[in-house]
Design a protein around this motif. Structure first.
Motif, PDB file in Angstrom:
ATOM      1  N   GLU A 117      36.355  31.164  38.779  1.00 30.82           N
ATOM      2  CA  GLU A 117      35.854  32.533  38.663  1.00 30.82           C
ATOM      3  C   GLU A 117      34.530  32.698  39.389  1.00 30.82           C
ATOM      4  O   GLU A 117      34.346  33.647  40.171  1.00 30.82           O
ATOM      5  CB  GLU A 117      35.691  32.901  37.191  1.00 30.82           C
ATOM      6  N   SER A 120      34.822  32.387  43.260  1.00 34.08           N
ATOM      7  CA  SER A 120      35.570  33.516  43.825  1.00 34.08           C
ATOM      8  C   SER A 120      34.697  34.764  43.909  1.00 34.08           C
ATOM      9  O   SER A 120      34.680  35.471  44.932  1.00 34.08           O
ATOM     10  CB  SER A 120      36.808  33.805  42.982  1.00 34.08           C
ATOM     11  N   LEU A 121      33.979  35.058  42.833  1.00 33.39           N
ATOM     12  CA  LEU A 121      33.119  36.246  42.825  1.00 33.39           C
ATOM     13  C   LEU A 121      32.002  36.127  43.849  1.00 33.39           C
ATOM     14  O   LEU A 121      31.611  37.121  44.482  1.00 33.39           O
ATOM     15  CB  LEU A 121      32.546  36.458  41.426  1.00 33.39           C
ATOM     16  N   LYS A 137      35.080  41.948  40.278  1.00 36.48           N
ATOM     17  CA  LYS A 137      35.635  41.470  39.011  1.00 36.48           C
ATOM     18  C   LYS A 137      36.974  42.132  38.712  1.00 36.48           C
ATOM     19  O   LYS A 137      37.902  41.475  38.221  1.00 36.48           O
ATOM     20  CB  LYS A 137      34.641  41.728  37.873  1.00 36.48           C
ATOM     21  N   LEU A 140      39.517  40.558  41.050  1.00 34.25           N
ATOM     22  CA  LEU A 140      39.831  39.207  40.624  1.00 34.25           C
ATOM     23  C   LEU A 140      40.748  39.210  39.414  1.00 34.25           C
ATOM     24  O   LEU A 140      41.659  38.383  39.303  1.00 34.25           O
ATOM     25  CB  LEU A 140      38.533  38.443  40.309  1.00 34.25           C
ATOM     26  N   TYR A 156      40.882  31.607  35.111  1.00 34.43           N
ATOM     27  CA  TYR A 156      39.652  31.705  34.323  1.00 34.43           C
ATOM     28  C   TYR A 156      39.391  30.430  33.503  1.00 34.43           C
ATOM     29  O   TYR A 156      38.272  30.200  33.050  1.00 34.43           O
ATOM     30  CB  TYR A 156      39.704  32.910  33.387  1.00 34.43           C
ATOM     31  N   SER A 364      43.503  44.927  44.224  1.00 37.65           N
ATOM     32  CA  SER A 364      43.715  43.754  45.060  1.00 37.65           C
ATOM     33  C   SER A 364      44.038  44.150  46.487  1.00 37.65           C
ATOM     34  O   SER A 364      43.768  43.404  47.424  1.00 37.65           O
ATOM     35  CB  SER A 364      44.854  42.901  44.485  1.00 37.65           C
ATOM     36  N   LEU A 367      40.928  44.271  48.541  1.00 37.98           N
ATOM     37  CA  LEU A 367      40.125  43.058  48.647  1.00 37.98           C
ATOM     38  C   LEU A 367      39.728  42.796  50.087  1.00 37.98           C
ATOM     39  O   LEU A 367      40.518  42.989  50.994  1.00 37.98           O
ATOM     40  CB  LEU A 367      40.928  41.849  48.157  1.00 37.98           C
ATOM     41  N   LEU A 371      38.402  37.205  50.139  1.00 38.70           N
ATOM     42  CA  LEU A 371      39.119  36.909  48.903  1.00 38.70           C
ATOM     43  C   LEU A 371      40.593  36.664  49.181  1.00 38.70           C
ATOM     44  O   LEU A 371      41.203  35.806  48.557  1.00 38.70           O
ATOM     45  CB  LEU A 371      38.962  38.068  47.916  1.00 38.70           C
ATOM     46  N   PHE A 375      42.698  33.148  48.086  1.00 34.20           N
ATOM     47  CA  PHE A 375      43.797  33.089  47.130  1.00 34.20           C
ATOM     48  C   PHE A 375      45.190  33.100  47.752  1.00 34.20           C
ATOM     49  O   PHE A 375      46.167  33.058  47.038  1.00 34.20           O
ATOM     50  CB  PHE A 375      43.691  34.249  46.142  1.00 34.20           C
TER      51      PHE A 375
END
Length: 380
Positions: A117, A120-121, A137, A140, A156, A364, A367, A371, A375
């Motif tokens: 988490e 990624s942020l 957030k 994600l 998470y 998403s 994004l 990101l 992913f």
């Protein structure tokens, strides 16, 4: 190193590669390990290199691949003391496994992240063209929901910083000061939380994928010699070196690179070099032995539980049982998962068949590219 086999087995180091890489990344440290007299074991995580699989989980399920490799080394190959050397995702996998295996000799963790988490942020909100943190957030959360639905992986809960509280084996943790992917504070947080008394934090210049300086490689080599109890007499004098005495990366020693216009070496980054490609035919690929020496061990293979977690086992051309890691496509709806139809039999029971990759939500879809790149190997 059959001559080093004793009552307690021979010393070994397992190298764990990073995301978007493969086992040939181990050639960057092979000379440092082998010249100390230890064996080096490298493999492709599920979903990487030549291993079967459709996705990776940044350490969550990869720790089971590590367990299978260590189990095979000890019960089949005849290894004794085993240390882990991981980079990025590999370092995270090493920490997650060490939290449940206190028998390891030691850990070398190069640029591990404290949690999926957090990293990624940071990549999304603090990188070039970053979005607002609150929007990051939301995005994600949408990606996490899609990932969990398809793979059973809750990103998470992938928190190596929490696993560090249960680790007690000697640790050498390292970070590059200019790393903008996994920033130095991740290693600092893991170091602070680490339960073991014997621990050291090393910092050096460079980025996440830059070549590691000789000073760090020498420190890591000395650390291995200490935790694996390798005497000076075990050192191999034939290790490849440059004219100035510097240990050479294995592939550079086998095939010296052509001069570069800017003076840079093509071996500067394992992720930019040709031998980092998952399709590269590694010199460490399984092959029939060239000597007539007897098999290392006649010990039985690992337990059925370890086999189930690893996926399946295969035999090389010499007849030795070798681990083969796989994560085949998810089983049909409500169908039971077997070692050949799912990535893991024990922790996963997928209930839906993955369809074409589509945005999980409007968030998403918005994004940034950073990101999506992070992913795509999980959520594809």
């Amino acid at each position: 190193r059959r001559d080093a086999v004793g009552t307690h087995g021979w010393p070994a180091c397992v190298y764990l590669h990073g995301n978007a890489s493969c086992r040939t990344e181990a050639t960057l440290v092979a000379s440092e390990v082998l010249q100390r007299g230890a064996a080096l074991f490298a493999f492709d995580f599920a979903g990487c290199g030549l291993s079967d699989g459709d996705y990776i989980t940044l350490g969550h399920f990869e720790k089971d691949d590590v367990e299978a490799a260590v189990t095979w080394l000890r019960t089949v190959a005849g290894a004794g003391a085993v240390a882990l050397w991981g980079r990025s995702m590999g370092a995270t996998s090493a920490l997650l496994h060490a939290a449940r295996d206190g028998s390891l000799a030691g850990l070398i963790c190069d640029s591990p992240f404290s949690s999926v988490e957090a990293v990624s942020l940071e990549v999304v909100s603090e990188g070039p063209g970053g979005m607002a943190r609150w929007l990051a957030k939301l995005a994600l959360a949408a990606v996490a929901h899609s990932v969990h639905k398809r793979t059973g992986f809750d990103l998470y809960k992938c928190r190596p910083v929490d696993a560090a509280k249960a680790c007690t084996v000697p640790l050498l943790i390292a970070t590059a000061t200019a790393d903008t992917v996994v920033r130095p504070h991740h290693s600092e947080a893991i170091y602070a939380a680490y339960a073991g008394v014997s621990k050291e934090l090393v910092k050096f210049g460079g980025s996440h994928s830059s070549a590691r300086p000789t000073s760090f490689l020498r420190a890591a080599s000395a650390f291995l010699a200490d935790v694996l109890d390798l005497p000076p007499s075990a050192a191999i004098d034939a290790a490849p070196r440059s004219e100035r005495g510097r240990l050479l990366p294995l592939l550079e020693a086998l095939e010296p690179p052509a001069p570069q216009a800017d003076g840079a070496s093509p071996f500067a980054s394992p992720f930019a070099s040709p031998f980092a490609s998952p399709t590269f035919a590694s010199p460490f690929a399984s092959a029939p032995p060239t000597s007539s020496a007897p098999p290392l061990s006649a010990s039985p293979p690992p337990s059925e539980a370890a086999v189930a977690r690893a996926g399946r086992w295969a035999r090389d051309e010499a007849g030795d049982t070798l681990p083969r890691f796989g994560n085949k496509a998810a089983a049909p709806r409500r169908a039971p998962v077997t070692p050949t139809s799912g990535r893991r039999a024990a922790p996963m029971t997928p209930t839906s068949t993955p369809g074409p990759a589509t945005p999980a939500s409007a968030a998403s879809a918005a994004l940034p590219e950073a990101l999506e790149n992070l992913f795509d190997s999980i959520d594809a």
